[in-house]
Enzyme design. Structure first.
Site, short mmCIF file in Angstrom:
data_model
loop_
_atom_site.label_atom_id
_atom_site.label_comp_id
_atom_site.label_asym_id
_atom_site.label_seq_id
_atom_site.Cartn_x
_atom_site.Cartn_y
_atom_site.Cartn_z
CG HIS A 40 -3.11 -4.63 4.99
ND1 HIS A 40 -2.20 -5.51 4.36
CD2 HIS A 40 -2.06 -3.80 5.40
CE1 HIS A 40 -1.24 -5.22 4.06
NE2 HIS A 40 -0.87 -4.02 4.66
CG ASP A 279 3.85 -3.84 8.04
OD1 ASP A 279 3.62 -2.76 7.91
OD2 ASP A 279 4.67 -4.44 7.24
#
Length: 422
Positions: A40, A279
């Protein structure tokens, strides 16, 4: 073309991560299917260091910022540069599928990304310049592919062991001064390595959004915090068990979808599958592929896993990484253990050890479910036996002592009626 060899500490010693810089434009002559996983865009801190800091973040905690939406829009434009001629100008629901984890920031990132990849060409009804594109998700508790905190007791036990490992102790020793410093400044007497992500997260979010740091913070200290965070993050997928249970489920899904495309069962039009995630999603996938990168995935960066079809029907797998926010640089990894060129069959053979046969059972979840199931069945059986017993007793009570009535009935006649009345 620049070829680089990077030596990184991996799960069992030194891992040679080989990669090369490649052009942005994809080789669409042989390209058959693409999986992409992006992180994101810029977000607010997930947790606060100081409660009063909430006033700095009107969007709330863990939410996509305007800057983050813009980053994802530009990533979509970058994907258009790479795949635009191959995907076409207009979104095709039969060719493209977008899946997101169930967070506002990843769902909104997916929408912003698609707006960049498929900008509207013509107005829809009412004159709106808009091309709506569906983004799919599933609830967090059931999302073992994208939800980084999906309940998995086995993985949690394994991760707890990592905090006590030799590697973790080495990090504590290396960054003892920094840990002591933050322990004092944050009033945390027992500063643990697992708390470093929250320190980094807050300081990094403030840096990205031009928010003034506390007076005791400066750039040189942050540089050390950044190093500490990257080293601590490598503990997350440091063992085969963690890679199998945290990265293996997604890699297996990707592999099977490639196989379905190769066999024809996925359909001729299917081309592109995107995951809007985190991540940790990218890091887990890379670690499971055998790539231990020394910098944790940044905002609005993406991993690209392509399948190419050769003239002899052989399928080759290529792995690319756009590992910098708003920078065009693209690298291609050589997958450890899978000879170059890496075929789909060879990749599956090499990595199937990371494909869980029964994820719930391996995580230790099914035992709990089975116990609950047995308890429920036992209760139902006991209830049924009790009900039958009570009915039998009641029926026996209604067996009346026999006596003659008006001399017409003998001693065998029931007092209140025969069996037909029961």
């Amino acid at each position: 073309m620049l070829l680089l060899l990077v030596l990184l500490i991996g799960a069992s010693g030194i891992n040679a991560v080989v990669y090369k810089e490649v052009p942005i434009q994809a080789n669409t002559d042989t390209l058959e299917y693409v999986h992409t996983v992006w992180r994101h865009g810029d977000r607010t801190p997930a947790e606060l260091l100081f409660p009063d800091d909430i006033t700095k973040w009107p969007e709330g905690l863990g939410e996509l910022t305007e800057q983050g939406a813009a980053q994802q829009y530009r990533l979509g434009q970058w994907l258009k540069r790479r795949y635009g001629s191959w995907l076409g100008e207009k979104f095709n629901r039969n060719a493209i599928y977008i899946r997101s984890s169930d967070y506002n920031r990843t769902l909104m990132s997916a929408q912003a990304n698609m707006a960049g990849l498929f900008p509207p060409k013509y107005p829809i009804a009412g004159g709106l310049m808009w091309q709506p594109i569906p983004v799919h998700t599933i609830s967090k508790p059931t999302d073992k592919e994208l939800y980084e905190e999906a309940s998995c007791p086995t993985a949690e036990i394994e991760m707890n062991a990592q905090w006590k490992s030799t590697k973790a102790n080495g990090i504590r020793k290396k960054f003892a001064r920094e840990l002591s410093f933050f322990s004092q400044k944050l009033n945390l007497p027992n500063m643990e390595l697992k708390a470093t992500w929250r320190i980094f997260d807050n300081l990094f979010c403030e840096k990205q959004n031009n928010i003034t740091w506390p007076s005791w913070m400066n750039s040189s200290i942050f540089e050390r915090v950044d190093q500490l965070y990257n080293e601590v993050s490598q503990l997350e997928f440091h063992t085969d068990t963690l890679r199998r249970l945290r990265g293996g489920t997604l890699l297996e899904e990707i592999f099977h979808r490639f196989s379905d495309k190769a066999s024809g069962s996925l359909g001729k039009e299917a081309k592109f599958y995107a995951y809007s995630a985190h991540d940790s999603t990218i890091a887990a996938l890379l670690a499971t592929l055998g790539v231990f990168y020394d910098i944790y995935p940044k905002y609005a960066t993406c991993l690209l896993i392509e399948m190419h079809k050769l003239a002899n029907e052989t399928r080759l797998i290529r792995v690319f990484h756009k590992n910098e926010t708003d920078i065009d640089r693209l690298i291609e990894y050589s997958i450890p253990g899978c000879d170059d060129p890496c075929t789909l069959q060879k990749l599956g053979d090499d990595l199937k050890k990371y494909f869980p046969e029964d994820w719930e059972a391996e995580c230790g979840l099914k035992t709990s479910f089975q116990f609950i199931y047995l308890v429920i069945i036992s209760i139902l059986v006991i209830s049924t036996v009790c009900s039958c017993t009570m009915l039998f007793v009641e029926k026996q009570k209604r067996k009346i002592l026999r006596f003659p009535v008006d001399g017409l009935r003998d001693d065998t006649a029931p007092m209140l009626g025969g069996d037909d009345s029961d």
